[in-house]
Structures are given as structure tokens and as C-alpha cells.
Design an enzyme around this catalytic site. Structure first.
Site, PDB file in Angstrom:
ATOM      1  N   ILE A  52      62.473 107.767  -2.919  1.00 19.65           N
ATOM      2  CA  ILE A  52      61.268 107.952  -3.754  1.00 19.65           C
ATOM      3  C   ILE A  52      61.573 107.563  -5.195  1.00 19.65           C
ATOM      4  O   ILE A  52      60.724 106.988  -5.890  1.00 19.65           O
ATOM      5  CB  ILE A  52      60.750 109.404  -3.641  1.00 19.65           C
ATOM      6  CG1 ILE A  52      60.509 109.753  -2.164  1.00 19.65           C
ATOM      7  CG2 ILE A  52      59.455 109.575  -4.431  1.00 19.65           C
ATOM      8  CD1 ILE A  52      60.222 111.220  -1.899  1.00 19.65           C
ATOM      9  N   ASP A  82      72.376 109.448 -11.099  1.00 17.97           N
ATOM     10  CA  ASP A  82      72.545 109.589  -9.647  1.00 17.97           C
ATOM     11  C   ASP A  82      74.029 109.620  -9.344  1.00 17.97           C
ATOM     12  O   ASP A  82      74.800 108.873  -9.952  1.00 17.97           O
ATOM     13  CB  ASP A  82      71.871 108.423  -8.897  1.00 17.97           C
ATOM     14  CG  ASP A  82      71.483 108.822  -7.476  1.00 17.97           C
ATOM     15  OD1 ASP A  82      72.393 109.179  -6.694  1.00 17.97           O
ATOM     16  OD2 ASP A  82      70.283 108.793  -7.154  1.00 17.97           O
ATOM     17  N   ASN A  83      74.449 110.475  -8.413  1.00 13.88           N
ATOM     18  CA  ASN A  83      75.867 110.479  -8.032  1.00 13.88           C
ATOM     19  C   ASN A  83      76.085 109.718  -6.723  1.00 13.88           C
ATOM     20  O   ASN A  83      77.176 109.729  -6.175  1.00 13.88           O
ATOM     21  CB  ASN A  83      76.412 111.913  -7.931  1.00 13.88           C
ATOM     22  CG  ASN A  83      75.767 112.696  -6.803  1.00 13.88           C
ATOM     23  OD1 ASN A  83      74.861 112.209  -6.125  1.00 13.88           O
ATOM     24  ND2 ASN A  83      76.226 113.915  -6.589  1.00 13.88           N
ATOM     25  N   SER A 114      57.910 120.073  -2.172  1.00 15.48           N
ATOM     26  CA  SER A 114      57.652 119.593  -0.815  1.00 15.48           C
ATOM     27  C   SER A 114      56.577 120.438  -0.156  1.00 15.48           C
ATOM     28  O   SER A 114      56.417 121.629  -0.477  1.00 15.48           O
ATOM     29  CB  SER A 114      58.955 119.721  -0.012  1.00 15.48           C
ATOM     30  OG  SER A 114      58.710 119.534   1.363  1.00 15.48           O
ATOM     31  N   TYR A 131      66.801 124.444   3.178  1.00 14.51           N
ATOM     32  CA  TYR A 131      66.264 123.371   2.324  1.00 14.51           C
ATOM     33  C   TYR A 131      64.944 123.818   1.698  1.00 14.51           C
ATOM     34  O   TYR A 131      64.730 123.699   0.487  1.00 14.51           O
ATOM     35  CB  TYR A 131      66.062 122.088   3.143  1.00 14.51           C
ATOM     36  CG  TYR A 131      65.181 121.069   2.443  1.00 14.51           C
ATOM     37  CD1 TYR A 131      65.636 120.377   1.322  1.00 14.51           C
ATOM     38  CD2 TYR A 131      63.873 120.809   2.886  1.00 14.51           C
ATOM     39  CE1 TYR A 131      64.821 119.462   0.660  1.00 14.51           C
ATOM     40  CE2 TYR A 131      63.057 119.900   2.239  1.00 14.51           C
ATOM     41  CZ  TYR A 131      63.530 119.229   1.132  1.00 14.51           C
ATOM     42  OH  TYR A 131      62.722 118.338   0.469  1.00 14.51           O
ATOM     43  N   LYS A 185      63.628 124.604  -2.444  1.00 14.54           N
ATOM     44  CA  LYS A 185      62.441 124.114  -3.158  1.00 14.54           C
ATOM     45  C   LYS A 185      61.599 125.290  -3.662  1.00 14.54           C
ATOM     46  O   LYS A 185      61.109 125.291  -4.786  1.00 14.54           O
ATOM     47  CB  LYS A 185      61.598 123.220  -2.236  1.00 14.54           C
ATOM     48  CG  LYS A 185      62.284 121.909  -1.849  1.00 14.54           C
ATOM     49  CD  LYS A 185      62.489 121.021  -3.049  1.00 14.54           C
ATOM     50  CE  LYS A 185      63.199 119.730  -2.691  1.00 14.54           C
ATOM     51  NZ  LYS A 185      63.640 118.975  -3.882  1.00 14.54           N
ATOM     52  N   TYR A 235      55.177 117.015  -2.034  1.00 18.27           N
ATOM     53  CA  TYR A 235      54.964 115.800  -1.225  1.00 18.27           C
ATOM     54  C   TYR A 235      54.702 116.172   0.223  1.00 18.27           C
ATOM     55  O   TYR A 235      55.384 117.037   0.784  1.00 18.27           O
ATOM     56  CB  TYR A 235      56.197 114.897  -1.205  1.00 18.27           C
ATOM     57  CG  TYR A 235      56.870 114.607  -2.514  1.00 18.27           C
ATOM     58  CD1 TYR A 235      56.181 114.594  -3.721  1.00 18.27           C
ATOM     59  CD2 TYR A 235      58.234 114.308  -2.534  1.00 18.27           C
ATOM     60  CE1 TYR A 235      56.837 114.302  -4.903  1.00 18.27           C
ATOM     61  CE2 TYR A 235      58.896 114.012  -3.707  1.00 18.27           C
ATOM     62  CZ  TYR A 235      58.196 114.019  -4.888  1.00 18.27           C
ATOM     63  OH  TYR A 235      58.854 113.738  -6.058  1.00 18.27           O
ATOM     64  N   ASN A 238      54.256 113.661   3.839  1.00 10.45           N
ATOM     65  CA  ASN A 238      55.282 112.862   4.529  1.00 10.45           C
ATOM     66  C   ASN A 238      55.310 111.418   4.015  1.00 10.45           C
ATOM     67  O   ASN A 238      54.557 110.579   4.515  1.00 10.45           O
ATOM     68  CB  ASN A 238      55.024 112.876   6.041  1.00 10.45           C
ATOM     69  CG  ASN A 238      55.298 114.231   6.656  1.00 10.45           C
ATOM     70  OD1 ASN A 238      54.716 115.228   6.275  1.00 10.45           O
ATOM     71  ND2 ASN A 238      56.204 114.267   7.614  1.00 10.45           N
TER      72      ASN A 238
END
Ligand code: NAD
Ligand code: UD1
Length: 337
Positions: free
Chosen positions: A12, A31-32, A124, A148, A152, A176, A178
Site C-alpha cells: 500500500i 522502511d526496514n 483495518s 494482529y 490495530k 481498510y 480488502n
């Protein structure tokens, strides 16, 4: 605006970067690469012809984050960085709580130190209880059944508490539904590692012959054709929702949640049928037992985002299927080549 995008190399994040840069915003990426590759960002530069700074660091590392803030004039943050696999979160709950909660806390602390007060957070649909009537709106009851989802849920609560203490902050929680599909260039798209958990990458890999058959998890749900119903949204529509959200955050203080979906539910068989029809390819399927934890039907009410963000998803299921397939065919091994 100059926007710090955490997790910008992911699915995304890359699509959102393209829309932000095309709209004339500046970006700085963190970002890692725990679930992505630098190649995805090279392609964002290629698509847009624009460049941006990259910090290859962990968002849990507050000192490294702080450097990104002190070396750039940041107006707003979009926080995508996080671990997102539901099944893995049940096997490694601590890793999920540590990454997703520590990352959120380090980020908020660094923002506070550098006077940045605007944040858009990737939440989410999974924060809604699954036993509530559909469609869900932003006031539907919250809860989760996996680690998970709880990360959130907890991040959302943390953000509401921060805004209660600092009413001049602006936080937008984007829930979000799907996301599927890919940028129409076919240069960026979803690149799951290993066997895909989600439906669309499983369909594209099966159509390509990398998987023998799609296993449809249950055909005895109380839905039109017995298969699970979800609110699939084109990832470019989702990306445009973030552009609307930062522009909303620029003008409004407080903490507000928005559903980003289409408001339409499609079954697994609807999606497979549309994919085969639009792309002229077969997707061999077999019926398998239900997957633990899957609700029958999830779809959104979208009026709030339409009214307050002035945003609405416009891309059809057919476009989602066509773009997902174009990406898969052009990049059979994702970004790995
Ligand atoms: P993704 O895995 O493709 O992208 C996440 C990015 O964050 C990756 O590039 C990863 O390397 C990076 N990252 C993870 N932990 C990090 C850390 N500690 N420090 C720095 N970088 C880190 O996932 P995505 O699909 O693009 O999802 C983006 C966000 O949206 C996630 O927070 C996810 O939970 C949320 N979300 C995704 C979906 C979906 O279906 N894809 C649905 C709802 C919510
Ligand atoms: C899942 C996560 C959700 C997460 C989202 C995006 C669960 C319970 N939920 O949503 O928290 O935000 O992914 O990462 O894992 N299906 C098949 N065969 C497959 C794969 C899926 O039939 O091989 C079906 C599922 O039963 C479901 C639908 O396809 O009915 C969509 O599944 P999926 O893409 O995994 O998304 P969700 O389960 O909705």
C-alpha cells in the site's frame, strides 16, 4: 506537504507514494525491508520521475527516526510500517505486539519531540467485531479475535488518548477493507513472500501455474453462493484515500476514523469468475473446509469518508482483476528478479 511515509516500500505504501508524488507532495520514506525490497521504491521513482529520501531503519528505533525528522522538514506522517499476517500473529504474538506497538510509540514520541502533529494511521476492518450486522460503519462495536487485530485496536486507542491529551494534534484512522489490484503500469503490486494467505495473490499465482489450485475456504456460509463475502477495494483507490486524508488532517484537528472500502460485497466465486472472464484465464478451484476465524460476510458503509474526506472508490472489480493479473504476468517473481 512534506510527508514521512513509514513502511513506504510495501504494497500500500508504494501505491500511496505514487499518488502523493503525482499530486505534488514531497516524501521521505522509512522502511526496514522486513517485508519488501528496495526495488519497489526504485520503481516508484521510475513511475513518477520524482525522487525522495530513504531511511532504511526500524520504526522502533527512536533515535534513527529522530534523524529523519531533524534532517527533513516534515509536515505530516503516514504510518504503514507494521507486521500484517493474521496467522503468523497467532504463532508469534509477542513479535507482533513488539513491532506494531513499539513502532507506534517510538513514532509518536519522535513526532512530539519534533513538533509534528499530523498523522494518518493504517488501521483495518479487522478492528470491528465480526458478529455485528453488515455493513459496518465507524461506530460499530470494536474487538478482535487475533493478535494482529488487537495491535490495530490498541494503536487506535493509543492515538485517541494522545489526541485527548493534545487537542491540537490531527490523527486520521483509516480502516481498510480488502485491498487488491495493482498500479496500471504493471510496475508495482503485491509481492507476498512464500505461500500467499490472501485470496487475490493466490488466484494470480494459480492462474500463472505456480499453484495447482485455489482452495476455496468453505461453500456453506449463509451467503448467496455459500462462499465468503468481502469488500474488495482497488489499491489505487485506497492510495487516493490517503491523499484525501492528509489534506483533511491539514485542516482539521482531532481524531477521526474512516472506513476505506467500496461498500460492495463480493463472494470468492464472484471474484474468481470476474478474474477468469476479464483476463481469459482459468483458475482451477477446489472446495476446502472453512478457515478458522473467517466471518461469512464483511463490508463497509462508506458515507462518512464520502462526506468528510470527499473521497470515494471508483474502480470496478473488473479493473481490480485486470490490474492484479497484469502485475503478476509482468513480474512472475514479484520484485525478486
Ligand atoms: P506490507 O507488508 O507490504 O508493507 C508494510 C511495510 O512496512 C513493509 O515494507 C515492511 O518492510 C515495513 N515494516 C514493517 N515493520 C517495520 C518496522 N518495524 N520498521 C520499518 N519498516 C517496517 O503491508 P501492506 O499491505 O502495504 O500494509 C500496510 C499497512 O496497512 C500495515 O500496517 C497493515 O497492517 C495495514 N493493512 C493492510 C491490509 C492489507 O490487506 N494489505 C489491510 C488492512 C490494514
Ligand atoms: C485477511 C485478514 C484481515 C486482514 C486482511 C488483509 C483473516 C481472518 N483476516 O482478511 O485481518 O486485514 O486479510 O491482509 O485472516 N479465501 C479462500 N482461499 C484462499 C484465501 C482466501 O477461499 O486461499 C477466502 C477467505 O475465506 C475469505 C476471502 O477469500 O472469504 C478473503 O480472504 P483474505 O484475502 O485472506 O482476506 P480476509 O480474510 O478478509
Amino acid at each position: 506537504m512534506n510527508i514521512l511515509v513509514t513502511g513506504g516500500a510495501g504494497y500500500i505504501g508504494t501505491h500511496t507514494l505514487v499518488e502523493l508524488l503525482n499530486r505534488g507532495h514531497g516524501a521521505v520514506v522509512i522502511d526496514n525491508f522486513t517485508n519488501s525490497r528496495p526495488e519497489s521504491l526504485r520503481r516508484v521513482r521510475e513511475i513518477t520521475g520524482k525522487s525522495f529520501a530513504l531511511y532504511a531503519v526500524d520504526v522502533c528505533d527512536e533515535e534513527a527516526l529522530s534523524r529523519a525528522f531533524s534532517e527533513n522538514a516534515i509536515d505530516c506522517v503516514i504510518h504503514f510500517a507494521g507486521l500484517k499476517a493474521v496467522g503468523e500473529s497467532c504463532e508469534r504474538p509477542l513479535a507482533y505486539y513488539r513491532n506494531n506497538l513499539d513502532g507506534m510509540m517510538s513514532l509518536l514520541s519522535a513526532m512530539g519531540r519534533h513538533g509534528v502533529k499530523k498523522l494518518v494511521f493504517s488501521s483495518s476492518a479487522t478492528v470491528y467485531r465480526s458478529d455485528v450486522p453488515m455493513p459496518v460503519d465507524e461506530d460499530s462495536p470494536l474487538g478482535s479475535i487475533n493478535p494482529y487485530g488487537w495491535t490495530k485496536f490498541m494503536c487506535e486507542q493509543m492515538l485517541r488518548d494522545v489526541v485527548a491529551a493534545r487537542p491540537d494534534w490531527s490523527v486520521v484512522l483509516l480502516r481498510y477493507f480488502n485491498p487488491i489490484g495493482a498500479h496500471e503500469s504493471g510496475r508495482i503490486g503485491e509481492d507476498p513472500s512464500g505461500i500467499p494467505n490472501n485470496l487475490m495473490p493466490f488466484i494470480t499465482q494459480t492462474a500463472l501455474g505456480r499453484r495447482p489450485a485455489l482452495r476455496i475456504f468453505g461453500n456453506d456460509y449463509p451467503t448467496r453462493d455459500g462462499t465468503g463475502v468481502r469488500d474488495y477495494i482497488h489499491v489505487v483507490d485506497l492510495a487516493l484515500g490517503h491523499v484525501a486524508a492528509i489534506e483533511y488532517a491539514e485542516k482539521n484537528a482531532g481524531c477521526e476514523a474512516f472506513n476505506l472500502g467500496t461498500g460492495q460485497g463480493y463472494s470468492v466465486l464472484d471474484l474468481v469468475g470476474a478474474f477468469e472472464r476479464v483476463n481469459g484465464v482459468a483458475v482451477p478451484c477446489e472446495i476446502a473446509p472453512r478457515r478458522a476465524g473467517d466471518p461469512a460476510t464483511v463490508y463497509s458503509r462508506v458515507e462518512k469518508a464520502e462526506k468528510m474526506l470527499g473521497w470515494r472508490a471508483t474502480r470496478t472489480l473488473e479493473e481490480m482483476c485486470r490490474d492484479a493479473w497484469r502485475w503478476q504476468v509482468k513480474n512472475p517473481n514479484g520484485f525478486a528478479e
